[in-house]
Design an enzyme around this catalytic site. Structure first.
Site, mmCIF file in Angstrom:
data_model
loop_
_atom_site.group_PDB
_atom_site.id
_atom_site.type_symbol
_atom_site.label_atom_id
_atom_site.label_comp_id
_atom_site.label_asym_id
_atom_site.label_seq_id
_atom_site.Cartn_x
_atom_site.Cartn_y
_atom_site.Cartn_z
ATOM 1 N N LYS A 95 -8.280 68.875 62.789
ATOM 2 C CA LYS A 95 -7.582 68.018 63.754
ATOM 3 C C LYS A 95 -7.851 68.520 65.176
ATOM 4 C CE LYS A 95 -3.507 66.869 62.352
ATOM 5 N NZ LYS A 95 -2.055 66.933 62.076
ATOM 6 N N LYS A 107 -0.926 77.368 59.908
ATOM 7 C CA LYS A 107 0.304 76.726 59.438
ATOM 8 C C LYS A 107 1.198 77.808 58.869
ATOM 9 C CE LYS A 107 2.139 72.591 59.126
ATOM 10 N NZ LYS A 107 1.924 71.467 60.045
HETATM 11 P P1 NAD Z 1 11.045 63.872 60.316
HETATM 12 O O1 NAD Z 1 11.715 64.880 59.463
HETATM 13 O O2 NAD Z 1 11.520 63.640 61.704
HETATM 14 O O3 NAD Z 1 11.030 62.440 59.579
HETATM 15 C C1 NAD Z 1 10.635 62.292 58.246
HETATM 16 C C2 NAD Z 1 10.906 60.860 57.812
HETATM 17 O O4 NAD Z 1 10.457 60.725 56.459
HETATM 18 C C3 NAD Z 1 12.378 60.479 57.822
HETATM 19 O O5 NAD Z 1 12.524 59.149 58.312
HETATM 20 C C4 NAD Z 1 12.754 60.508 56.344
HETATM 21 O O6 NAD Z 1 13.794 59.604 56.011
HETATM 22 C C5 NAD Z 1 11.463 60.067 55.705
HETATM 23 N N1 NAD Z 1 11.414 60.435 54.293
HETATM 24 C C6 NAD Z 1 11.694 61.630 53.730
HETATM 25 N N2 NAD Z 1 11.603 61.553 52.392
HETATM 26 C C7 NAD Z 1 11.255 60.276 52.106
HETATM 27 C C8 NAD Z 1 11.010 59.567 50.920
HETATM 28 N N3 NAD Z 1 11.106 60.153 49.727
HETATM 29 N N4 NAD Z 1 10.657 58.259 51.015
HETATM 30 C C9 NAD Z 1 10.571 57.640 52.217
HETATM 31 N N5 NAD Z 1 10.790 58.260 53.375
HETATM 32 C C10 NAD Z 1 11.131 59.559 53.321
HETATM 33 O O7 NAD Z 1 9.498 64.312 60.308
HETATM 34 P P2 NAD Z 1 8.360 63.900 61.333
HETATM 35 O O8 NAD Z 1 8.223 64.977 62.355
HETATM 36 O O9 NAD Z 1 8.560 62.492 61.773
HETATM 37 O O10 NAD Z 1 7.073 64.028 60.392
HETATM 38 C C11 NAD Z 1 6.657 62.968 59.536
HETATM 39 C C12 NAD Z 1 5.226 63.245 59.090
HETATM 40 O O11 NAD Z 1 4.380 63.344 60.236
HETATM 41 C C13 NAD Z 1 5.004 64.568 58.314
HETATM 42 O O12 NAD Z 1 3.946 64.341 57.401
HETATM 43 C C14 NAD Z 1 4.537 65.525 59.406
HETATM 44 O O13 NAD Z 1 3.788 66.615 58.887
HETATM 45 C C15 NAD Z 1 3.667 64.580 60.219
HETATM 46 N N6 NAD Z 1 3.413 65.022 61.593
HETATM 47 C C16 NAD Z 1 4.423 65.256 62.467
HETATM 48 C C17 NAD Z 1 4.139 65.641 63.769
HETATM 49 C C18 NAD Z 1 5.226 65.830 64.782
HETATM 50 O O14 NAD Z 1 4.891 66.055 65.970
HETATM 51 N N7 NAD Z 1 6.493 65.724 64.443
HETATM 52 C C19 NAD Z 1 2.806 65.819 64.169
HETATM 53 C C20 NAD Z 1 1.781 65.575 63.255
HETATM 54 C C21 NAD Z 1 2.106 65.177 61.962
#
Ligand code: NAD
Length: 418
Positions: A95, A107
């Site tokens: 990435k 990580k």
């Molecule tokens: P978060 O914890 O803020 O949100 C996670 C979301 O997933 C919530 O809405 C939750 O309800 C939902 N969820 C959890 N279990 C679920 C299920 N079984 N079915 C449906 N929905 C479900 O996390 P985030 O920071 O928004 O991260 C989400 C994804 O994005 C992850 O894969 C994370 O690695 C990736 N990501 C995040 C960032 C960042 O800056 N936050 C950057 C790159 C990648």
């Protein structure tokens, strides 16, 4: 979970091998890239509020640091294991390289359910983990950031504990800090904003007008909600369906992204949102006849079992690894334009990079400066990956890996590693 993580690790290794072969690299490069260069497992004893001691297990992996210090999130989740941390560190290398950032991939994680700990216990756990990692991380070595189960407060504790350990103020040791102690403006919304910039570029190439286009989103946490808000703000599109761990909602006339974000902040999930006209399940969301689908929740949501349901023209992987390798290939072959995670959600690490640069320079940027630099890097990365996908007739994911590995291989050659 260990089995599942090991399988994902094998899939990533296969992806790296394919890209190395396409580049005509000899096997030396794959030998180095197929696993992390170093990884550490630590036991973290923590005194709990009731006086007992619990020993937690924590991990950190540096996949590769030929391009610069290693960079990647820190996850607190009960399913965290060594294979998962290693795989996620590998994605980070590619990435960062795909975006042209001067970082390698890292990580970390602790196997813990943070919701079961008091705030004091969480602070003691974070500080003890930081002490155990104090020679492994650093602002010139490995810079953690927030991830699932960690937040700006956790980053503030790491910053403070490392500063105490090293006897100097070290804001650049972590990113995703609160803005008042060296965080960057625009970091909170950066990943969702980057997702929508990538979607805008994809729609442009496919000749799809985004104004009034329909969007379905899985997950409405940090990434999902900001994707929804930016889809409305930057593209004029309408979010018609959202599903999360509490349920799924739908309204063909559009759900108000801001009202929904406020509702989720108050109620913990989308279930019961008054603007919904119908409840839907995850697979009903995937099956909707929408223009754009944004999985923004978890890994392995789109698999061989449900990929055939998808009708969207563009799928933007906002989460890490939401589509399995096999499902991803099938989608691409039947014409779904898939923007891969290593490009789609790279806005987060890009603005983390900006935060680190601001910390090292002690000079802070306006929100406009952050957003315009983010846009420039996202568009440049999209262009490069798109052009190469056309030229080599490969899918966008493979193209992303080829671009990333070409840069890493050149650095390894110049530095005499391979
Ligand atoms: P978060 O914890 O803020 O949100 C996670 C979301 O997933 C919530 O809405 C939750 O309800 C939902 N969820 C959890 N279990 C679920 C299920 N079984 N079915 C449906 N929905 C479900 O996390 P985030 O920071 O928004 O991260 C989400 C994804 O994005 C992850 O894969 C994370 O690695 C990736 N990501 C995040 C960032 C960042 O800056 N936050 C950057 C790159 C990648």
């Amino acid at each position: 979970m260990a089995g599942k993580s090991a399988e994902t690790l094998r899939q990533v290794q296969a992806q790296i091998k394919d890209a190395c072969d396409l580049l005509g690299l000899d096997n030396n490069y794959f030998e180095i890239l197929k696993q992390p260069l170093r990884a550490l497992e630590v036991t973290v004893p923590v005194k709990m509020d009731d006086g007992t001691v619990r020993a937690f297990t924590g991990y950190r992996a540096h996949h590769n640091d030929v391009m610069g210090p290693a960079k990647g999130g820190l996850r607190y989740h009960p399913d965290v294991d060594f294979d998962e941390v290693k795989t996620l560190s590998m994605w980070m290398t590619f990435k960062c390289s795909a975006l042209g950032l001067p970082y390698g991939g890292a990580k970390g994680g602790i196997t813990v359910n943070p919701r079961e700990l008091s705030k004091d216990e969480l602070e003691r756990l974070t500080r003890a983990f930081t002490r155990a990692m104090s020679d492994f991380i650093g602002d010139d070595r490995d810079i953690p950031a927030g991830d699932v189960g960690t937040n700006a407060q956790v980053m503030a504790w790491i910053f403070d504990e490392m500063s105490k350990q090293k006897g100097r103020n070290m804001p650049g040791v972590v990113t995703g800090k609160p803005v008042s102690i060296g965080g960057s403006l625009g970091r909170t919304e950066a990943t969702g904003r980057g997702v929508i910039l990538a979607l805008r570029e994809a729609a442009k190439r496919l000749g799809i007008d985004t104004k009034g286009a329909t969007v379905a989103i899985q997950g409405y946490g940090n990434v999902g909600s900001h994707s929804g808000l930016c889809a409305e703000e930057l593209l004029g599109s309408k979010v018609v369906a959202v599903q999360d761990h509490t349920g799924g909602i739908y309204n063909e006339n559009g759900l108000d992204a801001k009202e929904l974000a406020d509702y989720v902040a108050k109620n913990g999930g989308v279930n019961g949102f008054p603007g919904s006209t119908k409840d839907i399940t995850r697979d009903e969301l995937f099956a909707l006849d929408v223009d754009f689908l944004i999985p923004a929740a978890l890994e392995n949501q789109i698999t061989d079992e449900n990929e055939h349901l998808i009708k969207a023209k563009i799928l933007v992987e906002a989460a890490n690894g939401p589509t399995t390798a096999s499902a991803s290939k099938k989608l691409w072959d039947r014409g779904v334009f898939l923007v891969p995670d290593i490009l789609a959600n790279a806005g987060g690490v890009t603005v983390s990079y900006f935060e680190w640069v601001q910390n090292l320079q002690n000079f802070y940027w306006s929100l406009d400066e952050v957003n315009s630099r983010l846009e420039r890097l996202m568009v440049e990365a999209f262009d490069a990956i798109y052009e190469q996908h056309k030229e080599l007739k490969i899918d966008m994911r493979t193209s992303g890996y080829v671009i990333a590995i070409r840069r890493i291989a050149e650095a390894m050659k110049l530095r005499g590693w391979a």
